[in-house]
Motif scaffolding. Structure first.
Motif, mmCIF file in Angstrom:
data_model
loop_
_atom_site.group_PDB
_atom_site.id
_atom_site.type_symbol
_atom_site.label_atom_id
_atom_site.label_comp_id
_atom_site.label_asym_id
_atom_site.label_seq_id
_atom_site.Cartn_x
_atom_site.Cartn_y
_atom_site.Cartn_z
ATOM 1 N N ILE A 126 36.230 37.689 47.933
ATOM 2 C CA ILE A 126 36.419 38.566 46.777
ATOM 3 C C ILE A 126 37.827 38.323 46.253
ATOM 4 N N VAL A 127 37.939 37.831 45.029
ATOM 5 C CA VAL A 127 39.244 37.630 44.381
ATOM 6 C C VAL A 127 39.145 38.341 43.043
ATOM 7 N N ALA A 128 39.630 39.569 42.995
ATOM 8 C CA ALA A 128 39.323 40.487 41.899
ATOM 9 C C ALA A 128 40.598 40.937 41.200
ATOM 10 N N GLY A 129 40.814 40.403 40.015
ATOM 11 C CA GLY A 129 41.975 40.788 39.230
ATOM 12 C C GLY A 129 41.715 42.025 38.390
ATOM 13 N N GLY A 130 42.735 42.877 38.262
ATOM 14 C CA GLY A 130 42.643 44.045 37.390
ATOM 15 C C GLY A 130 41.481 44.943 37.717
ATOM 16 N N ASN A 131 40.722 45.320 36.677
ATOM 17 C CA ASN A 131 39.616 46.261 36.847
ATOM 18 C C ASN A 131 38.474 45.701 37.681
ATOM 19 N N ASN A 132 38.421 44.378 37.889
ATOM 20 C CA ASN A 132 37.381 43.797 38.754
ATOM 21 C C ASN A 132 37.475 44.330 40.180
ATOM 22 N N ALA A 133 38.648 44.793 40.580
ATOM 23 C CA ALA A 133 38.816 45.333 41.930
ATOM 24 C C ALA A 133 37.998 46.594 42.149
ATOM 25 N N ASN A 134 37.544 47.209 41.063
ATOM 26 C CA ASN A 134 36.719 48.406 41.197
ATOM 27 C C ASN A 134 35.245 48.081 41.388
ATOM 28 N N ILE A 135 34.921 46.789 41.469
ATOM 29 C CA ILE A 135 33.584 46.332 41.874
ATOM 30 C C ILE A 135 33.707 45.918 43.336
ATOM 31 N N LEU A 136 33.128 46.676 44.239
ATOM 32 C CA LEU A 136 33.432 46.506 45.662
ATOM 33 C C LEU A 136 33.097 45.119 46.179
ATOM 34 N N HIS A 137 31.969 44.574 45.777
ATOM 35 C CA HIS A 137 31.553 43.258 46.255
ATOM 36 C C HIS A 137 31.599 42.237 45.119
ATOM 37 N N TYR A 138 32.681 42.254 44.373
ATOM 38 C CA TYR A 138 32.869 41.320 43.266
ATOM 39 C C TYR A 138 33.110 39.925 43.833
ATOM 40 N N THR A 139 32.226 38.967 43.500
ATOM 41 C CA THR A 139 32.404 37.597 43.984
ATOM 42 C C THR A 139 32.268 36.559 42.870
ATOM 43 N N ASN A 140 32.188 37.008 41.621
ATOM 44 C CA ASN A 140 32.127 36.029 40.525
ATOM 45 C C ASN A 140 33.398 35.188 40.478
ATOM 46 N N ASN A 141 34.532 35.822 40.678
ATOM 47 C CA ASN A 141 35.826 35.127 40.773
ATOM 48 C C ASN A 141 36.033 34.140 39.618
ATOM 49 N N CYS A 142 35.733 34.603 38.400
ATOM 50 C CA CYS A 142 35.757 33.686 37.262
ATOM 51 C C CYS A 142 36.746 34.075 36.168
ATOM 52 N N ASP A 143 37.439 35.197 36.314
ATOM 53 C CA ASP A 143 38.292 35.691 35.232
ATOM 54 C C ASP A 143 39.730 35.209 35.361
ATOM 55 N N GLU A 144 40.418 35.208 34.231
ATOM 56 C CA GLU A 144 41.831 34.861 34.198
ATOM 57 C C GLU A 144 42.660 36.052 34.681
ATOM 58 N N LEU A 145 43.749 35.761 35.360
ATOM 59 C CA LEU A 145 44.647 36.805 35.850
ATOM 60 C C LEU A 145 45.685 37.139 34.784
ATOM 61 N N HIS A 146 45.999 38.447 34.674
ATOM 62 C CA HIS A 146 46.868 38.912 33.598
ATOM 63 C C HIS A 146 48.116 39.593 34.143
ATOM 64 N N ASP A 147 49.206 39.362 33.465
ATOM 65 C CA ASP A 147 50.473 39.987 33.800
ATOM 66 C C ASP A 147 50.328 41.507 33.779
ATOM 67 N N GLY A 148 50.862 42.164 34.796
ATOM 68 C CA GLY A 148 50.809 43.617 34.869
ATOM 69 C C GLY A 148 49.652 44.167 35.663
ATOM 70 N N ASP A 149 48.648 43.329 35.962
ATOM 71 C CA ASP A 149 47.507 43.769 36.769
ATOM 72 C C ASP A 149 47.780 43.541 38.259
ATOM 73 N N LEU A 150 46.970 44.201 39.085
ATOM 74 C CA LEU A 150 46.924 43.905 40.513
ATOM 75 C C LEU A 150 45.829 42.882 40.783
ATOM 76 N N LEU A 151 45.955 42.189 41.907
ATOM 77 C CA LEU A 151 44.904 41.288 42.393
ATOM 78 C C LEU A 151 44.492 41.740 43.778
ATOM 79 N N LEU A 152 43.207 42.036 43.949
ATOM 80 C CA LEU A 152 42.652 42.417 45.255
ATOM 81 C C LEU A 152 41.918 41.209 45.824
ATOM 82 N N ILE A 153 42.306 40.812 47.036
ATOM 83 C CA ILE A 153 41.649 39.698 47.733
ATOM 84 C C ILE A 153 41.099 40.198 49.054
ATOM 85 N N ASP A 154 39.798 40.041 49.221
ATOM 86 C CA ASP A 154 39.104 40.362 50.472
ATOM 87 C C ASP A 154 38.504 39.046 50.961
ATOM 88 N N ALA A 155 39.113 38.445 51.997
ATOM 89 C CA ALA A 155 38.699 37.109 52.428
ATOM 90 C C ALA A 155 39.097 36.882 53.878
#
Length: 447
Positions: free
Chosen positions: A234-263
């Motif tokens: 799970i590599v979930a930038g910004g609001n994607n972190a609110n999807i518990l099992h997010y595995t698309n891992n396809c979005d661009e990372l943006h300044d000011g956001d958090l990145l959640l990594i579950d791996a």
């Protein structure tokens, strides 16, 4: 996945311990995993049935383990794919029955084409038949077809088993308490995975994509011997972190956001499971810092309480108390503390469980001994579990102030219960705010 990191004697001992729990005059049948077609003539990477592997260390598909318990003797027999020069040219070397017997410590080993006639004779006149019921319907059907072959011989004085035992819970309980050899592997895979998380932090910046950070993780796993991830990262930038099992891992990372990594990596079949959350630009904003520190405080309080004799239910109470008090202080929860605890109000934002067993499976087997929906099983030395509190406030949650919206935070470590208390297996993954910012800012400074 080979048994080289665990001595073959340990697998032999496990089979003996398992068999000793069976009644006399019993036979247990445990199936290996099967290859699964991905598309047309390609398969997914093979993953062995973990309970079969636990008892054998054998990592080829389609094999069958048979364990007999008689009054005076325990007999283990493996049926496996035969040696086949043509098949091995295309798909790789097979161990074969002769090598399996000597290298893996079975009493007998046969090729799979001998399975049906041999197992019919093994089942005959046994009182009890044991198998992992319901895990794979095709395997259940095979067991009952063999049973029918024995039943039709009743007029010849041959009896079929009349008692049936689901042997999965017996193996699950054995797997729950880790041996020294298993713990050595788990310490190593957790150290590898912790370094991978730090590497991901060092590679993160605005403008890169989630899948590029995933590639950093996978590279670090593999280059250190953990060739495969234990689960889809799970590599979930910004609001994607609110999807518990997010595995698309396809979005661009943006300044000011958090990145959640579950791996976590997998080594010799054993899983690591680490989550870290950090700022993409290397510096927590004030709202991010406040929520992150609250989750960290809850996690540290729960971990500190881990020792033999306590349980996940008690840790949940500790975590909920810390989160509820903190959310009140931040103005996210409103009301009186005692009532909010009674209402489990923090579950609006902490929406999953606090932890789970860890081992050969990332969500490992083992009874939690649920009572009133609470996990009351007493911790024992040798158990390994995750502790992973989180707070999730989706971007469209208008019940909170705008500064909190779109923030998802989870912090997860892997904890071994010891005689004295506990050991954090994932302590090398940066976790405090100061550690994370130091790692990330040092990379920025070097560029």
């Amino acid at each position: 996945m080979k048994h080289t990191l665990i001595p073959v004697e340990e697998f032999i001992s496990r089979r003996k311990v398992f068999a000793e729990q069976l009644p006399d005059n019993a036979v247990a049948i445990i199936f290996a995993g099967q290859e699964v077609t991905r598309s047309n003539d390609t398969e997914y990477l093979f993953c062995q049935n973990k309970s079969f592997y636990y008892l054998t260390g054998f990592n080829e598909p389609d094999a069958v383990l048979v364990i007999e318990k008689n009054t005076t003797r325990i007999i283990s027999t493996l049926f496996c794919l035969p040696k086949d020069p043509l098949a091995e040219v295309w798909h790789g070397k097979r161990i074969g029955s002769d090598n399996a017997k000597t290298e893996y410590g079975f009493d007998y080993a046969y090729s799979l084409d001998e399975l049906t006639p041999e197992i019919e004779g093994i089942i005959a006149n046994k009182q009890t038949l044991c198998f992992c019921q319901g895990q794979h319907l095709d395997n259940d059907a095979r067991v009952f077809s063999w049973l029918e072959l024995v039943k039709v011989k009743s007029r010849q004085g041959i009896s079929a088993p009349v008692n049936f035992i689901n042997c999965a819970p017996l193996i699950d309980e054995m797997r729950l308490i880790k041996s020294d050899a298993e713990l050595q592997i788990m310490r190593k895979v957790n150290a590898i995975s912790g370094r991978a998380h730090q590497r991901a932090m060092e590679a993160t910046q605005a403008g890169v994509f989630e899948y590029q950070i995933e590639a950093e993780l996978l590279h670090e796993f593999a280059r250190n011997g953990a060739r495969f991830a234990a689960y889809n990262s799970i590599v979930a930038g910004g609001n994607n972190a609110n999807i518990l099992h997010y595995t698309n891992n396809c979005d661009e990372l943006h300044d000011g956001d958090l990145l959640l990594i579950d791996a976590g990596g997998e080594l010799a079949g054993y899983a690591a499971d680490i989550t870290r959350t950090f700022p993409i630009n290397g510096k927590f904003s004030a709202p991010q810092k406040a929520l992150y520190q609250l989750v960290l405080d809850a996690q540290l309080a729960a971990i500190e309480a881990i020792k033999p004799g306590t349980n996940l239910a008690a840790l949940n109470d500790i975590c909920h108390n810390v989160l509820t008090e903190g959310l009140i202080a931040l103005g996210i929860l409103k009301g009186e503390f005692t009532q909010l605890i009674e209402d489990k109000a923090c579950k609006q934002y902490f929406i999953h469980g606090l932890g789970h067993w860890l081992g050969l499976d990332v969500h490992d087997v083992g009874d939690y001994q649920m009572e009133n929906k609470r996990q009351n099983r007493t911790f024992q030395p040798g158990m390994v579990l995750t502790i992973e509190p989180g707070l999730y406030i989706p971007a469209d949650d208008h019940s909170v102030e705008p500064q909190w919206r779109g923030i998802g935070i989870r912090i997860e470590d892997n904890i071994l219960v010891t005689d004295q208390g506990h050991e954090n297996l994932t302590k090398n993954a940066p976790k405090s705010i100061a550690e994370i910012e130091r790692v990330m800012q040092s990379v920025v400074a070097s560029k």
